[in-house]
Write a protein that holds these residues in place. Sequence first.
Motif, mmCIF file in Angstrom:
data_model
loop_
_atom_site.group_PDB
_atom_site.id
_atom_site.type_symbol
_atom_site.label_atom_id
_atom_site.label_comp_id
_atom_site.label_asym_id
_atom_site.label_seq_id
_atom_site.Cartn_x
_atom_site.Cartn_y
_atom_site.Cartn_z
ATOM 1 N N TYR A 1 0.806 -1.216 0.000
ATOM 2 C CA TYR A 1 0.000 0.000 0.000
ATOM 3 C C TYR A 1 0.842 1.270 0.000
ATOM 4 N N GLY A 2 2.119 1.178 0.325
ATOM 5 C CA GLY A 2 2.943 2.376 0.436
ATOM 6 C C GLY A 2 2.584 3.146 1.689
ATOM 7 N N LEU A 3 2.973 4.408 1.732
ATOM 8 C CA LEU A 3 2.656 5.236 2.889
ATOM 9 C C LEU A 3 1.212 5.705 2.808
ATOM 10 N N GLU A 4 0.521 5.604 3.941
ATOM 11 C CA GLU A 4 -0.872 6.017 4.023
ATOM 12 C C GLU A 4 -1.049 6.945 5.216
ATOM 13 N N ILE A 5 -2.131 7.717 5.160
ATOM 14 C CA ILE A 5 -2.471 8.617 6.245
ATOM 15 C C ILE A 5 -3.809 8.152 6.831
ATOM 16 N N PRO A 6 -3.859 7.807 8.120
ATOM 17 C CA PRO A 6 -5.138 7.437 8.727
ATOM 18 C C PRO A 6 -6.100 8.626 8.662
ATOM 19 N N CYS A 7 -7.362 8.330 8.383
ATOM 20 C CA CYS A 7 -8.339 9.409 8.273
ATOM 21 C C CYS A 7 -9.733 8.920 8.610
ATOM 22 N N ASN A 8 -10.621 9.872 8.738
ATOM 23 C CA ASN A 8 -12.031 9.616 8.917
ATOM 24 C C ASN A 8 -12.727 10.244 7.709
ATOM 25 N N TYR A 9 -13.327 9.412 6.865
ATOM 26 C CA TYR A 9 -14.064 9.940 5.720
ATOM 27 C C TYR A 9 -15.426 10.409 6.195
ATOM 28 N N LYS A 10 -15.769 11.658 5.867
ATOM 29 C CA LYS A 10 -17.033 12.277 6.253
ATOM 30 C C LYS A 10 -17.812 12.593 4.983
ATOM 31 N N LEU A 11 -19.039 12.066 4.909
ATOM 32 C CA LEU A 11 -19.831 12.202 3.692
ATOM 33 C C LEU A 11 -21.195 12.797 4.007
ATOM 34 N N TYR A 12 -21.594 13.753 3.181
ATOM 35 C CA TYR A 12 -22.846 14.477 3.357
ATOM 36 C C TYR A 12 -23.672 14.354 2.086
ATOM 37 N N GLY A 13 -24.980 14.147 2.249
ATOM 38 C CA GLY A 13 -25.828 14.050 1.075
ATOM 39 C C GLY A 13 -27.266 13.752 1.414
ATOM 40 N N GLN A 14 -28.034 13.489 0.379
ATOM 41 C CA GLN A 14 -29.436 13.155 0.551
ATOM 42 C C GLN A 14 -29.558 11.833 1.306
ATOM 43 N N LYS A 15 -30.634 11.717 2.088
ATOM 44 C CA LYS A 15 -30.849 10.555 2.950
ATOM 45 C C LYS A 15 -30.744 9.229 2.195
ATOM 46 N N LEU A 16 -31.355 9.137 1.032
ATOM 47 C CA LEU A 16 -31.332 7.903 0.248
ATOM 48 C C LEU A 16 -29.902 7.455 -0.044
ATOM 49 N N TYR A 17 -29.066 8.381 -0.470
ATOM 50 C CA TYR A 17 -27.684 8.049 -0.820
ATOM 51 C C TYR A 17 -26.849 7.722 0.423
ATOM 52 N N ILE A 18 -27.069 8.442 1.503
ATOM 53 C CA ILE A 18 -26.324 8.189 2.742
ATOM 54 C C ILE A 18 -26.688 6.818 3.310
ATOM 55 N N GLU A 19 -27.976 6.475 3.301
ATOM 56 C CA GLU A 19 -28.399 5.169 3.820
ATOM 57 C C GLU A 19 -27.771 4.036 3.010
ATOM 58 N N ARG A 20 -27.757 4.171 1.697
ATOM 59 C CA ARG A 20 -27.142 3.134 0.845
ATOM 60 C C ARG A 20 -25.638 3.054 1.093
ATOM 61 N N LEU A 21 -25.007 4.204 1.234
ATOM 62 C CA LEU A 21 -23.574 4.249 1.503
ATOM 63 C C LEU A 21 -23.253 3.562 2.820
ATOM 64 N N LYS A 22 -24.058 3.791 3.853
ATOM 65 C CA LYS A 22 -23.855 3.131 5.148
ATOM 66 C C LYS A 22 -23.912 1.615 5.003
ATOM 67 N N GLU A 23 -24.873 1.114 4.227
ATOM 68 C CA GLU A 23 -25.004 -0.328 4.015
ATOM 69 C C GLU A 23 -23.768 -0.909 3.349
ATOM 70 N N ILE A 24 -23.284 -0.232 2.321
ATOM 71 C CA ILE A 24 -22.112 -0.708 1.576
ATOM 72 C C ILE A 24 -20.873 -0.699 2.464
ATOM 73 N N VAL A 25 -20.663 0.393 3.188
ATOM 74 C CA VAL A 25 -19.498 0.503 4.071
ATOM 75 C C VAL A 25 -19.548 -0.576 5.145
ATOM 76 N N GLN A 26 -20.707 -0.806 5.738
ATOM 77 C CA GLN A 26 -20.836 -1.842 6.757
ATOM 78 C C GLN A 26 -20.494 -3.217 6.193
ATOM 79 N N SER A 27 -20.966 -3.493 4.992
ATOM 80 C CA SER A 27 -20.669 -4.770 4.348
ATOM 81 C C SER A 27 -19.168 -4.933 4.111
ATOM 82 N N LEU A 28 -18.517 -3.885 3.628
ATOM 83 C CA LEU A 28 -17.073 -3.934 3.397
ATOM 84 C C LEU A 28 -16.320 -4.120 4.706
ATOM 85 N N GLN A 29 -16.792 -3.455 5.759
ATOM 86 C CA GLN A 29 -16.130 -3.599 7.069
ATOM 87 C C GLN A 29 -16.280 -5.024 7.594
#
Length: 122
Positions: free
Chosen positions: A89-117
Amino acid sequence: MEFTEFNSYIRGYHAYQELWTPVVGENLLLRREPNNSVDPSAVAVLKEDQTVGHVPYNISAVLSHFLRREGNQGFAEVTGNKVNRGAGYGLEIPCNYKLYGQKLYIERLKEIVQSLQEKGLL
């Protein structure tokens, strides 16, 4: 506007370390890179309109799709100092990704992120 966040890394710091010194708490803008020759789903991490890293490949297509929607936006907040976790991976910087948007898109994004985690991919 709805909001979600998750911890990950800014990739590629080894290529940008001459341009940028990360500061814990610093917020950086996310921007799609549809003309990226290596990955058309790439998402750049920007400081003052200059690329200083990229979103990891395993989440870039999802975030690129999210950012394509009008009104959706994202930021990476630096949470630590550079690390090399190995695995090429090379050098990386730890971070917190913060995402803002319409409820529909945020809810779907939460599902995908949870699945990946759950699969250990984030």
